[in-house]
Design a protein around this motif. Sequence first.
Motif, PDB file in Angstrom:
ATOM      1  N   TRP A  31       2.510   6.610   1.591  1.00 41.45           N
ATOM      2  CA  TRP A  31       1.216   5.946   1.439  1.00 41.45           C
ATOM      3  C   TRP A  31       0.628   6.231   0.065  1.00 41.45           C
ATOM      4  O   TRP A  31       0.511   7.378  -0.347  1.00 41.45           O
ATOM      5  N   LEU A  45       0.828  -1.213   0.000  1.00 44.87           N
ATOM      6  CA  LEU A  45       0.000   0.000   0.000  1.00 44.87           C
ATOM      7  C   LEU A  45       0.859   1.258   0.000  1.00 44.87           C
ATOM      8  O   LEU A  45       0.351   2.367   0.148  1.00 44.87           O
ATOM      9  N   HIS A  46       2.177   1.089  -0.138  1.00 42.54           N
ATOM     10  CA  HIS A  46       3.082   2.222  -0.090  1.00 42.54           C
ATOM     11  C   HIS A  46       3.962   2.260  -1.320  1.00 42.54           C
ATOM     12  O   HIS A  46       4.130   1.253  -1.994  1.00 42.54           O
ATOM     13  N   GLY A  48      -2.100   4.032  -1.027  1.00 43.27           N
ATOM     14  CA  GLY A  48      -3.360   3.291  -1.058  1.00 43.27           C
ATOM     15  C   GLY A  48      -3.278   2.088  -1.975  1.00 43.27           C
ATOM     16  O   GLY A  48      -2.291   1.353  -1.946  1.00 43.27           O
ATOM     17  N   LEU A  49      -4.272   1.923  -2.825  1.00 40.43           N
ATOM     18  CA  LEU A  49      -4.325   0.737  -3.681  1.00 40.43           C
ATOM     19  C   LEU A  49      -3.662   0.962  -5.033  1.00 40.43           C
ATOM     20  O   LEU A  49      -3.837   0.173  -5.947  1.00 40.43           O
ATOM     21  N   ARG A  50      -2.891   2.065  -5.156  1.00 39.17           N
ATOM     22  CA  ARG A  50      -2.342   2.392  -6.467  1.00 39.17           C
ATOM     23  C   ARG A  50      -1.498   1.257  -7.045  1.00 39.17           C
ATOM     24  O   ARG A  50      -1.574   0.954  -8.229  1.00 39.17           O
TER      25      ARG A  50
END
Lengths: 331, 449
Positions: free
Chosen positions: A85, A72-73, A87-89
């Motif tokens: 951070w 997530l990072h 997210g879901l990238r």
Amino acid sequence: MTDETAVLSPSTVGPERPAAEGGGRGRPGQVWRSRRYRWDLRWSPYAFVAPFFLFFAAFGLFPLLYTGWAALHQVELTDPDSMTWVGLRNFTRLWDDEFFWNALRNTVTIGLLSTVPQLAIALGLAHLLNYRLRGSAFFRVAVLTPYATSVAAATLVFVLLFGRDYGMVNWALSAVGFEAVDWQNGTFASQLAVSTIVIWRWTGYNALIYLAAMQAVPAELYESAALDGASRWQQFLHVTVPSLRPTIFFTCVVSTIGATQLFGEPLLFNGGAGATGGSDHQFQTLGLYLYEQGWVNLHLGRASAIAWAMFLILLLIAGAARLLRGRKDSR
Amino acid sequence: MRVRARSRRTLLTTVTAVGAAALLLAGCAQDPEEGPGKGTPATGKSGGAAQTTLTVGVFGAFGLQEAGLYDEYMAQNPGIRIEQTSIERNENYYPQLLTHLGTGSGLADIQAVEVNNIAEITATQADKLVDLGKAPGVDKAAYLPWKWAQGTASAAKGGATVGLGTDIGPQGICYRKDLFEAAGLPSDRAAVGALWAGDWNKYLEAGKAYKAKAGEGKAFVDSASGVMAAVTGSSAQRFYDEQGKVVYKTNPAVRGAFDLAASFATDGLSAKLQQFTPGWDQGFSNGSFATVSCPAWMLGYIQDKAGPAGKDKWDVAQAPKPSNWGGSFLVVPKAGKHAEEAAKLAAWLTAPAQQAKLFEKRGSFPSASAAYKLPAVSGAQHAYFGGAPIGEIFSKAAEGVPVTVVGPKDLVIAQNLADIGMLQVDQKGRSPQEGWEAAVKAIDNALDQ
């Protein structure tokens, strides 16, 4: 040991053993002893299994959770402490990542190319080994030797065998009038070559599992089949294979997990370049792509996302297999 | 299934099991403080002095140990013991080095770093490394200026010189005398060098002339990617500009090198091999190509692979332009227990006299230009290569190499250009444009964090 009671009957060892509590109302020493006894019965099994779970927590669960966190990072191996951070990238970008889909496709095709023949050959081998043979122990050990050799050693030999200019496979092909094949560069050819290494290494292992299961098939079944006039082949088809169904299912699951994580063979098959899986990524598996992202390009976050994607794919396969098996059982 | 339960004994076993597990875990969590030197006491008596064990971590056959440099240092400094650990391939060595630097544990006192990784090390790890520019016995003037600059962090990062150069890879062209003669080309090394002096395009022309005479099945070069590495090694700006921006896509020097090297493939001058694979090795012994661009460190490799049968067939000439391929550095992590002693050792190992010895014994070419005047270098000849004056040839190349701008992801870019782009052209018969686009796509994906 004389003052201890050896308890044999299962009914008296239960944790809620009333007799122990009843005995607890006696002298203080007895109270202590019986309490200790109860604790022992209740907790020592946990202590016995604890080492595995402690090790699993340290080397299995923690990396799993940490990888999930890292996925997530945005985090680089050059500075693993600084995480940004995102997210879901890392996951969403996998949708548009043609290298990821290519690796997934390769993993599936190499997995099929290696697993299906591997299990079929293993079944046949096990059937042959199940005959009354002189020196059967020798043959059983012999089929296991490929499994015992290291991936590195085996793959290096196969790389030489599949060499384009001076490889033995091409030499044999040209001897019978075929054209030489560029095993490293052809998409299908390279995947076939990698699959050959996997088949060579794992067939004996699966054969022994099948053999063990075959020996548990009651001899009467074969005898009655023989009395009914069934040939060896018919016996194999109608007695052995149905009796082996749970074992076959088990080997399918294990081989699928192995195929999803395939790494060493394609890595080493690509002599100089390492993790690219060939100039066209033609045999880059998911494991290899994960390695390339993490340890060549040093993007730990992206690599972690691939690792979790692989984990989810395995869960999906396991779920599908469960559904399939459930339907079969209810039939 | 239940087994017989005996309360006192099981309790005891329980305690022992839990205790053992805890101990094991604690043992695993502990950092290996001694590193590879375990088993030997770190401090002991030797001639009255306390003994210090220094560890050196390298990749591949680095040669420091093989050239006897450790033994010599230990003889001069009775209080020092040196131990070396080696990991075969830099791809495996370098990520491990980064994780160890990140955690500050598991490091050797001295660690080797490959030239393609040095920019990343100076840019991201300089604060974890000792400034060797100030170490006793280090003389900046002894080194080639461009080599010294590569091991030094930018002023913004503190400007410390964290890497001391060991060897470099100035290039010549190794060629087969017998094949050149058979194709009607000159075979004397001065005349061969003159064939293509000053221009890589002349190297291509020579290849075409060779092919016209040599006929089918005889390639001029081993691989197109080898040519590309040599050509890019001769330009000052490659994949990054001075400001640290990635410019490989627009830099005409890179695209020019790619297209020139691709011509070797499309004109059928390449043996279509991939370097450092078993097939390439077999190519040396089978004589499937006539030339290969060879940095100083490759002479020993050729000798190994071509074997005794290749003696007096191989020779080495000057490359079209001075060019560098490869080389290494030594760094000293601050986390090491003996950083001060280690800095002294690193300075000694990379001093001109020792670099000259390394060249004499192992063929690794010195990065300390002061060593070029030493007889071990200036008078060096290579018997296998027809007594070629390699000291002279490579010194000339080394001094002409431009000050190359290195960037943190040089290795990734170079690798994808070679193993994706150029290999597709060379081995799969794709067009140069297709190969270039495939490489760009792979590199963009690799650089994207």
